[in-house]
Design a protein around this motif. Structure first.
Motif, PDB file in Angstrom:
ATOM      1  N   ALA A 124      50.164  98.038  77.073  1.00 47.71           N
ATOM      2  CA  ALA A 124      49.133  97.075  76.668  1.00 47.71           C
ATOM      3  C   ALA A 124      48.038  97.771  75.874  1.00 47.71           C
ATOM      4  O   ALA A 124      47.557  97.248  74.855  1.00 47.71           O
ATOM      5  CB  ALA A 124      48.548  96.382  77.896  1.00 47.71           C
ATOM      6  N   ASP A 125      47.635  98.958  76.335  1.00 47.74           N
ATOM      7  CA  ASP A 125      46.580  99.689  75.647  1.00 47.74           C
ATOM      8  C   ASP A 125      47.032 100.138  74.256  1.00 47.74           C
ATOM      9  O   ASP A 125      46.306  99.955  73.269  1.00 47.74           O
ATOM     10  CB  ASP A 125      46.176 100.906  76.487  1.00 47.74           C
ATOM     11  CG  ASP A 125      45.029 101.684  75.876  1.00 47.74           C
ATOM     12  OD1 ASP A 125      43.876 101.381  76.201  1.00 47.74           O
ATOM     13  OD2 ASP A 125      45.297 102.601  75.067  1.00 47.74           O
ATOM     14  N   TYR A 126      48.240 100.705  74.181  1.00 49.86           N
ATOM     15  CA  TYR A 126      48.706 101.292  72.916  1.00 49.86           C
ATOM     16  C   TYR A 126      49.073 100.221  71.887  1.00 49.86           C
ATOM     17  O   TYR A 126      48.661 100.291  70.723  1.00 49.86           O
ATOM     18  CB  TYR A 126      49.906 102.196  73.179  1.00 49.86           C
ATOM     19  CG  TYR A 126      50.437 102.884  71.940  1.00 49.86           C
ATOM     20  CD1 TYR A 126      49.842 104.049  71.482  1.00 49.86           C
ATOM     21  CD2 TYR A 126      51.516 102.369  71.236  1.00 49.86           C
ATOM     22  CE1 TYR A 126      50.311 104.693  70.342  1.00 49.86           C
ATOM     23  CE2 TYR A 126      52.003 103.005  70.103  1.00 49.86           C
ATOM     24  CZ  TYR A 126      51.396 104.159  69.654  1.00 49.86           C
ATOM     25  OH  TYR A 126      51.862 104.782  68.529  1.00 49.86           O
ATOM     26  N   TRP A 127      49.840  99.220  72.282  1.00 43.51           N
ATOM     27  CA  TRP A 127      50.371  98.260  71.325  1.00 43.51           C
ATOM     28  C   TRP A 127      49.429  97.096  71.050  1.00 43.51           C
ATOM     29  O   TRP A 127      49.350  96.611  69.916  1.00 43.51           O
ATOM     30  CB  TRP A 127      51.722  97.728  71.805  1.00 43.51           C
ATOM     31  CG  TRP A 127      52.814  98.725  71.673  1.00 43.51           C
ATOM     32  CD1 TRP A 127      53.319  99.542  72.651  1.00 43.51           C
ATOM     33  CD2 TRP A 127      53.541  99.055  70.488  1.00 43.51           C
ATOM     34  NE1 TRP A 127      54.309 100.357  72.152  1.00 43.51           N
ATOM     35  CE2 TRP A 127      54.478 100.078  70.817  1.00 43.51           C
ATOM     36  CE3 TRP A 127      53.493  98.587  69.177  1.00 43.51           C
ATOM     37  CZ2 TRP A 127      55.338 100.627  69.886  1.00 43.51           C
ATOM     38  CZ3 TRP A 127      54.371  99.136  68.243  1.00 43.51           C
ATOM     39  CH2 TRP A 127      55.278 100.147  68.602  1.00 43.51           C
ATOM     40  N   VAL A 128      48.718  96.609  72.079  1.00 44.53           N
ATOM     41  CA  VAL A 128      47.882  95.420  71.898  1.00 44.53           C
ATOM     42  C   VAL A 128      46.456  95.789  71.493  1.00 44.53           C
ATOM     43  O   VAL A 128      45.940  95.283  70.504  1.00 44.53           O
ATOM     44  CB  VAL A 128      47.866  94.571  73.192  1.00 44.53           C
ATOM     45  CG1 VAL A 128      46.974  93.340  72.998  1.00 44.53           C
ATOM     46  CG2 VAL A 128      49.273  94.153  73.572  1.00 44.53           C
ATOM     47  N   LEU A 129      45.842  96.683  72.268  1.00 43.00           N
ATOM     48  CA  LEU A 129      44.444  97.008  71.991  1.00 43.00           C
ATOM     49  C   LEU A 129      44.281  97.967  70.814  1.00 43.00           C
ATOM     50  O   LEU A 129      43.456  97.746  69.935  1.00 43.00           O
ATOM     51  CB  LEU A 129      43.779  97.602  73.236  1.00 43.00           C
ATOM     52  CG  LEU A 129      43.688  96.681  74.467  1.00 43.00           C
ATOM     53  CD1 LEU A 129      42.812  97.312  75.523  1.00 43.00           C
ATOM     54  CD2 LEU A 129      43.137  95.303  74.074  1.00 43.00           C
ATOM     55  N   ARG A 130      45.039  99.035  70.804  1.00 48.33           N
ATOM     56  CA  ARG A 130      44.857 100.061  69.765  1.00 48.33           C
ATOM     57  C   ARG A 130      45.742  99.823  68.543  1.00 48.33           C
ATOM     58  O   ARG A 130      45.566 100.497  67.521  1.00 48.33           O
ATOM     59  CB  ARG A 130      45.128 101.450  70.343  1.00 48.33           C
ATOM     60  CG  ARG A 130      44.227 101.772  71.508  1.00 48.33           C
ATOM     61  CD  ARG A 130      44.363 103.209  71.966  1.00 48.33           C
ATOM     62  NE  ARG A 130      43.634 103.396  73.208  1.00 48.33           N
ATOM     63  CZ  ARG A 130      42.307 103.586  73.284  1.00 48.33           C
ATOM     64  NH1 ARG A 130      41.592 103.636  72.184  1.00 48.33           N
ATOM     65  NH2 ARG A 130      41.710 103.714  74.450  1.00 48.33           N
ATOM     66  N   ARG A 131      46.712  98.940  68.685  1.00 42.44           N
ATOM     67  CA  ARG A 131      47.611  98.637  67.553  1.00 42.44           C
ATOM     68  C   ARG A 131      48.241  99.910  66.992  1.00 42.44           C
ATOM     69  O   ARG A 131      48.292 100.127  65.787  1.00 42.44           O
ATOM     70  CB  ARG A 131      46.845  97.872  66.471  1.00 42.44           C
ATOM     71  CG  ARG A 131      46.455  96.453  66.899  1.00 42.44           C
ATOM     72  CD  ARG A 131      45.510  95.815  65.912  1.00 42.44           C
ATOM     73  NE  ARG A 131      44.154  96.343  66.040  1.00 42.44           N
ATOM     74  CZ  ARG A 131      43.179  96.065  65.173  1.00 42.44           C
ATOM     75  NH1 ARG A 131      43.405  95.312  64.115  1.00 42.44           N
ATOM     76  NH2 ARG A 131      41.974  96.577  65.361  1.00 42.44           N
ATOM     77  N   THR A 132      48.675 100.784  67.871  1.00 40.69           N
ATOM     78  CA  THR A 132      49.381 102.047  67.630  1.00 40.69           C
ATOM     79  C   THR A 132      48.497 103.138  67.044  1.00 40.69           C
ATOM     80  O   THR A 132      48.985 104.192  66.653  1.00 40.69           O
ATOM     81  CB  THR A 132      50.621 101.875  66.718  1.00 40.69           C
ATOM     82  OG1 THR A 132      50.209 101.711  65.368  1.00 40.69           O
ATOM     83  CG2 THR A 132      51.474 100.691  67.142  1.00 40.69           C
TER      84      THR A 132
END
Length: 509
Positions: A412-420
């Motif tokens: 959730a943090d990497y893909w949704v919030l930080r957008r990779t």
């Protein structure tokens, strides 16, 4: 929200050979020696050696572990028919392809191992929590898998030299003398392989995979010949109606749970991948092809043995022991041993090595951490753990249930919030102003999402009242933790800067 680094920075020159000359354990300027070591550092993009074939062979080995066969053959014993088992593995391969491709991309893009990857969501100090959970599960299973392989080696030794059977009359700490010798031999072999690093593991896996595939094709062909090419399609009482579909879904979910460990730390391997295309290609061919091949072997071995004597085997080693030719028996047994070592190296050795290096970066390197990990796997006397359903079901099962919530938060943090987007150098600094410093190195939001979702996952996995949905505990924990992480306060403060780690990177080998 900080957006000062929305583009990948490429103007920094890499250090010579990835680390300062003559200072293998000295952290580069701007990094902390408590967070950085050559083993934890990002890998240089140039020179990465894992291609699509290496990812394919990783799955070709790992799928065929003795523990996996025991699980899959158990499905036949519980009442699932041949087509039900095949359907469950088709569904599971779809789930795993998606999850492993998402996880693998993170490793290829950043070049960092899982304990460092966890710092993105949990903080440079809080990342110890998911890393220790993953490493603890792996160490226990390293010992257990080594014990299972040593049992095959002991049986082979007795078949070749019957006089060695007398060694099994004396027991020390719950294991007979022949078992001790077999265990220690395999223990030393694995320590030696790991001591030479990830590139040697890659080469071992690449060689082992074809031998494993050929062995199981031959074993299945021999069993089909024994039953005139006709197998039992079920064990006599197949599931029907809605109950049938529920068991197919649950079997698929449980297979994902088994791979929950690998899904979490797949970046330990893909950090050495040439590019994301290699990962996708290796996963696309390796996951469905190997898992369907595995499922086919399972139904042939189970159905053929049931057709022979009305019994369901517990694992392929039972069939191997029935081979009438000693040379062929030896060859098949050695293949099972080679297979189990390959699985152990990938699934149960690499993760705790990185966990230990992450805990003690100034004292341990990859080789020393491998010895320490193996030593722990020995002193816990894994044969006693394996023979205790309480330990396996409650302790290891409980730890395993925690992996889903950890995965949900990281994704959730990497893909949704930080957008990779990741500021890789900030993963190695204790500067309180850095991106992943949070509060004294710990992200309270991640822990607030982890604790309740982990509690729910463990209760569902272990409490008999929830037995009807216990097989879905990993998914429930992952979805719940991801949802909690996204709705808890602090989302607007998440930086999305993207800075690569080439300036502090080391060669992938």
């Amino acid at each position: 929200m900080t957006t000062a680094h929305n583009a990948v920075r490429t103007d920094e020159a890499p250090l010579s050979d990835g680390i300062p000359a003559g200072a293998a354990h000295t952290a580069p300027t701007g990094t902390s020696s408590r967070l950085y070591s050559p083993d934890l550092a990002p890998t240089q993009k140039a020179g990465r050696s894992w291609g699509g074939y290496n990812v394919f062979t990783l799955w070709a080995n790992d799928v065929h572990s003795l523990g996996n066969y025991a699980f899959a053959i158990g499905l036949f014993a519980l009442g699932m028919g041949v087509w039900d088992i095949l359907g469950a593995f088709v569904l599971a391969s779809v789930f795993l392809f998606v999850l492993l491709s998402l996880s693998g991309y993170m490793g290829a893009k950043t070049g960092v191992p899982f304990p460092v990857m966890s710092r993105i969501a949990f903080g440079v100090r809080g990342a110890q929590v998911p890393a220790v959970i993953r490493g603890g599960v792996a160490i226990a299973w390293f010992g257990i898998q080594t014990y299972l392989a040593s049992s095959v080696l002991s049986a082979l030794a007795v078949s070749v030299a019957p006089s060695l059977a007398s060694w099994q009359d004396t027991s020390v700490l719950g294991l007979d003398l022949l078992g001790w010798v077999s265990f220690l031999v395999l223990w030393v072999v694995q320590v030696l392989i790991v001591s030479y690093g990830m590139d040697v593991i890659r080469k071992y896996v690449a060689v082992a995979a074809p031998a494993v595939l050929i062995t199981f094709v031959a074993l299945a062909g021999w069993m089909l010949w024994r039953v005139d090419w006709s197998i039992a399609m079920d064990a006599g009482s197949p599931f029907t109606g809605a109950d049938r579909w529920l068991h197919i879904l649950e079997a698929a979910a449980l297979w994902v749970v088994i791979y929950g460990t690998f899904v979490l730390n797949f970046c330990d391997f893909t950090r050495s991948a040439k590019n994301n295309r290699s990962i996708l290609l290796g996963n696309l061919v390796g996951i469905p092809l190997n898992m369907l091949f595995f499922a086919g072997i399972v139904v042939v071995l189970s159905g053929a043995q049931f057709r022979l004597d009305g019994e369901v085997i517990s694992n392929p080693a039972d069939i191997v022991q029935e081979i009438p030719s000693t040379p062929l028996l030896a060859l098949a047994s050695l293949s099972l041993i080679v297979l189990t070592v390959a699985v152990n190296l990938m699934a149960n050795f690499v993760a705790p090595v990185y966990t230990l290096v992450n805990l003690f970066p100034r004292k341990l390197d990859f080789r020393k951490a491998g010895v320490v990990s193996a030593a722990i796997g020995l002193v816990i006397l894994p044969w006693n753990l394996y023979n205790s359903p309480v330990v396996v079901d409650y302790f290891l099962g409980g730890l395993g249930a925690l992996l889903g919530p950890a995965f949900g938060i990281v994704m959730a943090d990497y893909w949704v919030l930080r957008r990779t987007r990741v500021h890789v150098p900030h993963l190695y600094t204790e500067d309180p102003a850095a991106t992943y410093a949070y509060r004294r190195g710990v992200n309270p939001r991640a822990l607030a999402a982890l604790l309740p979702s982990a509690a729910v996952a463990v209760v569902i996995a272990l409490v008999p009242y929830f037995s009807g949905i216990s097989g879905f505990s990993w998914f429930i924990g992952a979805i719940l933790s991801a949802a909690l992480y996204l709705v808890l306060p602090g989302r607007g403060e998440t930086p999305v800067e993207d800075v690569d780690g080439e300036a502090i990177a080391v060669p992938s080998a």
